[in-house]
Design a protein around this motif. Structure first.
Motif, PDB file in Angstrom:
ATOM      1  N   THR A  59      64.247  14.842  35.450  1.00  8.69           N
ATOM      2  CA  THR A  59      63.352  13.826  35.974  1.00  8.69           C
ATOM      3  C   THR A  59      64.131  12.618  36.492  1.00  8.69           C
ATOM      4  OG1 THR A  59      61.741  14.529  34.313  1.00  8.69           O
ATOM      5  CG2 THR A  59      61.306  12.452  35.440  1.00  8.69           C
ATOM      6  N   TYR A  63      64.393  11.309  40.245  1.00 12.02           N
ATOM      7  CA  TYR A  63      63.834   9.977  40.506  1.00 12.02           C
ATOM      8  C   TYR A  63      64.876   9.150  41.257  1.00 12.02           C
ATOM      9  CZ  TYR A  63      62.106   5.266  39.644  1.00 12.02           C
ATOM     10  OH  TYR A  63      61.659   3.985  39.790  1.00 12.02           O
ATOM     11  N   SER A 118      60.752  19.450  41.353  1.00 12.32           N
ATOM     12  CA  SER A 118      61.468  18.208  41.614  1.00 12.32           C
ATOM     13  C   SER A 118      62.386  18.326  42.824  1.00 12.32           C
ATOM     14  CB  SER A 118      62.196  17.716  40.361  1.00 12.32           C
ATOM     15  OG  SER A 118      63.060  18.666  39.876  1.00 12.32           O
ATOM     16  N   TYR A 121      60.425  17.474  45.841  1.00 14.34           N
ATOM     17  CA  TYR A 121      60.207  16.035  45.982  1.00 14.34           C
ATOM     18  C   TYR A 121      61.305  15.393  46.830  1.00 14.34           C
ATOM     19  CZ  TYR A 121      60.617  11.122  44.603  1.00 14.34           C
ATOM     20  OH  TYR A 121      60.767   9.770  44.623  1.00 14.34           O
ATOM     21  N   GLU A 133      58.644   7.818  45.249  1.00 15.58           N
ATOM     22  CA  GLU A 133      57.798   7.205  44.218  1.00 15.58           C
ATOM     23  C   GLU A 133      58.636   6.200  43.431  1.00 15.58           C
ATOM     24  OE1 GLU A 133      54.278   7.654  43.128  1.00 15.58           O
ATOM     25  OE2 GLU A 133      55.134   5.809  42.310  1.00 15.58           O
ATOM     26  N   LYS A 134      58.219   4.937  43.496  1.00 19.58           N
ATOM     27  CA  LYS A 134      59.032   3.909  42.836  1.00 19.58           C
ATOM     28  C   LYS A 134      58.694   3.760  41.369  1.00 19.58           C
ATOM     29  CE  LYS A 134      60.462   1.602  46.915  1.00 19.58           C
ATOM     30  NZ  LYS A 134      59.549   2.139  47.955  1.00 19.58           N
ATOM     31  N   PRO A 136      58.369   4.813  37.836  1.00 18.63           N
ATOM     32  CA  PRO A 136      58.916   5.920  37.032  1.00 18.63           C
ATOM     33  C   PRO A 136      57.853   6.652  36.215  1.00 18.63           C
ATOM     34  CG  PRO A 136      59.603   3.787  36.148  1.00 18.63           C
ATOM     35  CD  PRO A 136      58.954   3.500  37.466  1.00 18.63           C
ATOM     36  N   PHE A 139      56.206   9.104  38.518  1.00 18.19           N
ATOM     37  CA  PHE A 139      57.092  10.224  38.828  1.00 18.19           C
ATOM     38  C   PHE A 139      57.245  11.138  37.616  1.00 18.19           C
ATOM     39  CE2 PHE A 139      61.185  12.333  39.335  1.00 18.19           C
ATOM     40  CZ  PHE A 139      60.930  12.973  40.527  1.00 18.19           C
TER      41      PHE A 139
END
Lengths: 457, 383
Positions: A59, A63, A118, A121, A133-134, A136, A139
């Protein structure tokens, strides 16, 4: 955790649903997403707490990579952005390589699904198909969403990016979710597990006692088990997501009604097929670069599809087996099938699918020779025995129910019965929900056989 | 709108209802119907959670302590039967309401079988020097009643076991009592019921056939008359649901338990003086979860019975639960009857010979239970 367990039905679901509905939807669903994130972590960690770090790692990696890729794309520096996409893909594939294919560790549950999610993404952000996506929590929620975390459908980020912030639960959607969840629960507990018992009986039979009848029954049972198991899981996932206000893509569309293998793969595990199409086949040039290139691309996609299911030879063979028929169909077979009666197309597709499962069912292919001999009636066990007749007689009705259940007929009948929005429909649906829930609980209280086939992948 | 969400209401009612019922229901530590310890609510500890042990236990706890567990099992088995299943949890639904356990090759493991039979032979050779030895292996209900099985139902061919037994004792066959043949002879119309419908044991009438066969094997000329006088005609229970029933919670018909009341004044000492009484029956057990324990209060380590007959004869009965209902028949024929259940005892057979100096030894087991007793080999070997 497994959806179709008492733990989820009478502990986890009541808790998560209750808290989820109580928590306010303000701040663009921040609180609701936090609840889902937390419960998803508990859900994932329940079986093997250690692997929670692996998902965390995946993740965080995506991210950061997705965020940086988005940052540089916005500034027009695609060259730098590409580095982070490559990094994301390399890290995710390495995770798969180490934990899935090296064979040194117990398979972390759902790894094939969440690494694919992911990766999609970061790629989507790079391609400009999605915004980075800011937040967390949002996300994290996307990657770990427990309904589809461990066996799909594989949801692309852009399919639910907006929903993460803007969705609202409404009662009609919850109703849809409840009906869909029950449909999946019934498929899994009442049908797939029972088909699994038949398949297990056949698998446990010594090669010398395996008769022709039993061998045919075994593959049939597996064919039904894997369909009800996997599509039931997808139904439960889609239903649960609807209860939380999400709409996600379908994963199955009565695959055994297909008239060709091309059609089968548009109806079976749709989210995996479209993932490979979008992120492998099309980037490789798809069918735009002439026939030779197209076949190479098809070969690569199907080789990878087989490999995705596992490192053992049988899965690769299974992928290439379908590759063969898909290329045949593309070159001449589809044209021929169109001129033949429809039922012949169905028979062709079912036969190919049936023998496909023969390759798929056992990871250890050393037993296949004896099994094929038994299928042909020249095995050591002969054609029939008391055991195989017993297996047939005591499961005939169940098999019949499952064969009908694998078609769209039950859905069409249900649709006709519940066409009007009246009390009759409400009562019918309620009886259905009640019956499936109570019977499933009864099966689960007594049952010991409750695996999920697609957890292996 | 109101009507439309009725199924939502039903869904939440069921999951919250079951969750609530589970939380308020009383914990049980033992299931008398399934005869096993139940998992109670585990306490979460960081260590056990990390290893996943707590989670496993918690899931078992949910299933074990599920409210009205037996009723759910009953519903599930009922549905499976409607779907045409002929068995559930290893139990066949046989003809005439008989529930028949399913036995496979794994239940009669070839190696274990050979080990136990060889161990038995060794013991018989040693004991036979000073005593008169007899062996009775009672067949399983499923094998004796294989005609009652559903069509094509697979079952273990117990003849394999008997062949192995007779082969090992070749030249010394007189110690083996052919009870499987006697039972087969008396299974036609008009014969008494020899096995329970809902339990794996033979009935008291079945045990009487075994008793008669025992007398015959001792060349008693009045065997048939003596057995006939002991016909069990006192009905002590008419709603017996046994161990086989507990696996499926399905039965069309309850069983009856009959007993034979010995005429002599017996003194019964349980477990080396733990308890002394004058009866071989525990009538309290009839009200409990396991009515078959009416015979000698279930399996006991050692029972010493005296007062049967003054003939200076002591019988050492080494047995499993199948013998419990035969003990009353045997008790009257010996001055002393020592009943020993090796599974409840930490002593070897040779020690027992020394301890009780019997004139007769009688080994009575059910075939499947004999093969599955993994300690038999060790304990029959002595020390």
């Amino acid at each position: 955790m497994v959806f179709s367990s008492l733990l989820v039905l009478v502990r986890f679901l009541p808790c998560v649903l209750l808290i989820y509905y109580i928590v306010p939807g303000c701040l663009k669903n921040f609180w609701k997403n936090s609840v889902l994130f937390l419960f998803s972590l508990v859900f994932y960690a329940w079986g093997e707490p250690v692997y929670i770090w692996l998902m965390f790692f995946s993740t965080v990696v995506d991210y950061v990579n997705g965020g940086l890729a988005g940052y540089f794309v916005e500034r027009g520096r695609r060259g730098v952005a590409r580095i982070f996409v490559v990094l994301s893909v390399v890290i995710n594939l390495s995770l798969l390589a180490v934990f899935k294919y090296a064979g040194r560790y117990a398979l972390p549950i759902g790894i094939s699904f969440y690494t694919f999610q992911s990766m999609s993404y970061t790629i989507d952000v790079y391609m400009g198909r999605a915004q980075a996506e800011k937040n967390p929590v949002n996300f994290g929620t996307y990657i770990s969403l427990f309904p589809q975390l461990i066996a799909g459908p594989i949801v692309r980020f852009r399919d639910i990016a907006v929903q993460l912030r803007e969705r609202r639960s409404n009662l009609l959607q919850i109703r849809y979710g409840v009906l869909r969840f029950c449909c999946g629960l019934g498929k899994k507990v009442l049908l797939a597990n029972q088909a699994g018992v038949i398949f297990q009986t056949v698998t446990d039979t010594a090669a010398g006692e395996l008769t022709m009848l039993m061998a045919w029954l075994g593959i049939l049972a597996f064919m039904l088990q894997i369909y009800f198991d996997f599509s039931g899981y997808s139904d439960m996932a889609i239903g649960l997501m609807a209860m939380f206000g999400f709409m996600i893509p379908e994963n199955f569309n009565y695959p055994y009604e297909s008239k060709s293998i091309t059609e089968f793969w548009r109806r079976w595990h749709i989210s995996l097929g479209s993932w490979f199409k979008e992120y492998v086949y099309v980037p490789l040039g798809g069918s735009r670069r002439g026939a030779g290139h197209t076949y190479v691309n098809i070969f690569i996609v199907w080789f990878l599809t087989g490999l995705w299911h596992g490192a053992t030879v049988n899965f690769t063979l299974w992928g290439l087996y379908f590759c063969f028929f898909l290329i045949m169909e593309k070159t001449w077979l589809l044209k021929l099938l169109k001129r033949l009666p429809v039922w012949l197309s169905h028979v062709y597709a079912l036969i190919v699918i049936y023998f496909g499962w023969l390759l798929f069912a056992w990871e250890d292919i050393s037993g296949h020779r004896a099994y094929v001999k038994a299928l042909a009636g020249i095995g050591a066990g002969g054609v029939v025995s008391d055991e195989s007749l017993y297996l047939l007689v005591s499961n005939a009705l169940l098999l019949l129910v499952m064969l009908v259940g694998a078609t769209s007929l039950p859905a069409r009948i249900a649709g006709a019965l519940t066409k009007k929005d009246g009390m009759g429909t409400a009562i019918l649906e309620s009886v259905y929900v009640l019956a499936v829930l109570l019977l499933s609980v009864a099966y689960l209280v007594n049952g010991t056989y409750n695996p999920f086939l697609y957890f292996r992948f | 709108m109101g009507k439309k969400i009725l199924p939502v209401f039903v869904f939440f009612l069921v999951i919250f209802g079951l969750a609530g019922a589970g939380i308020v229901s009383q914990e049980k530590t033992y299931s008398s119907t399934e005869k096993r310890e139940l998992q109670t609510r585990p306490k979460p500890k960081i260590k056990t959670i990390k290893k996943g042990k707590f989670q496993k236990k918690y899931e078992r706890y949910l299933s074990d302590q599920f409210p009205a567990r037996d009723s759910w099992v009953q519903v599930q088995t009922g549905v499976l039967r409607l779907l045409g299943k002929k068995e559930s949890n290893g139990v066949y639904f046989g003809k005439d309401q008989y529930l028949l356990e399913r036995y496979d090759e794994t239940d009669f493991d070839e190696k274990q079988m050979k080990k136990n039979i060889d161990a038995l032979k060794g013991f018989v050779q040693r004991a036979g020097k000073q005593t008169q030895v007899r062996i009775m292996m009672v067949p399983t209900k499923t094998w004796m009643m294989r005609d009652y099985l559903p069509a094509f139902a697979p079952t273990y061919d117990e003849q394999i076991f008997y062949d192995a037994l007779y082969e090992t004792f070749a030249g010394n066959e007189e110690v083996l009592i052919p009870v499987e043949k006697e039972l087969a002879l008396q299974s036609g119309d008009g014969s008494p019921q020899t096995y329970y419908r809902t339990d794996h044991h033979w009935t008291t009438a079945g045990a009487l056939i075994g008793y008669e066969a025992y007398l015959k094997s001792l060349s008693e000329t009045d065997a048939t008359e003596r057995a006939a006088k002991k016909f069990p005609d006192v009905r002590v229970c008419d709603d017996f649901f046994g161990t086989t029933y507990a696996k499926v919670h399905q039965a069309g018909r309850a069983d009856e338990i009959f007993i034979y009341e010995p005429k002599s004044d017996l003194t019964v000492v349980y477990n080396m003086g733990e308890r002394t009484t004058d009866s071989l029956y525990e009538t309290d057990a009839l009200e409990g979860a396991d009515p078959y324990s009416v015979f000698t209060g279930g399996n006991q380590g050692v029972i010493e019975i005296s007062g049967g007959r003054e003939n200076k004869k002591t019988l050492l009965l080494i047995k499993d639960s199948f013998a419990n209902c035969m003990v009353p028949f045997l008790a009257e024929d010996y001055e002393k009857l020592i009943v020993v259940d090796l599974r409840q005892l930490n002593v070897g057979c040779d020690v027992l010979l020394e301890m009780f100096s019997p004139t007769d030894v009688f080994i009575l087991y059910n075939s499947a239970q004999f093969v599955q007793d993994i300690e038999f080999m060790i304990k029959s070997a002595g020390q």
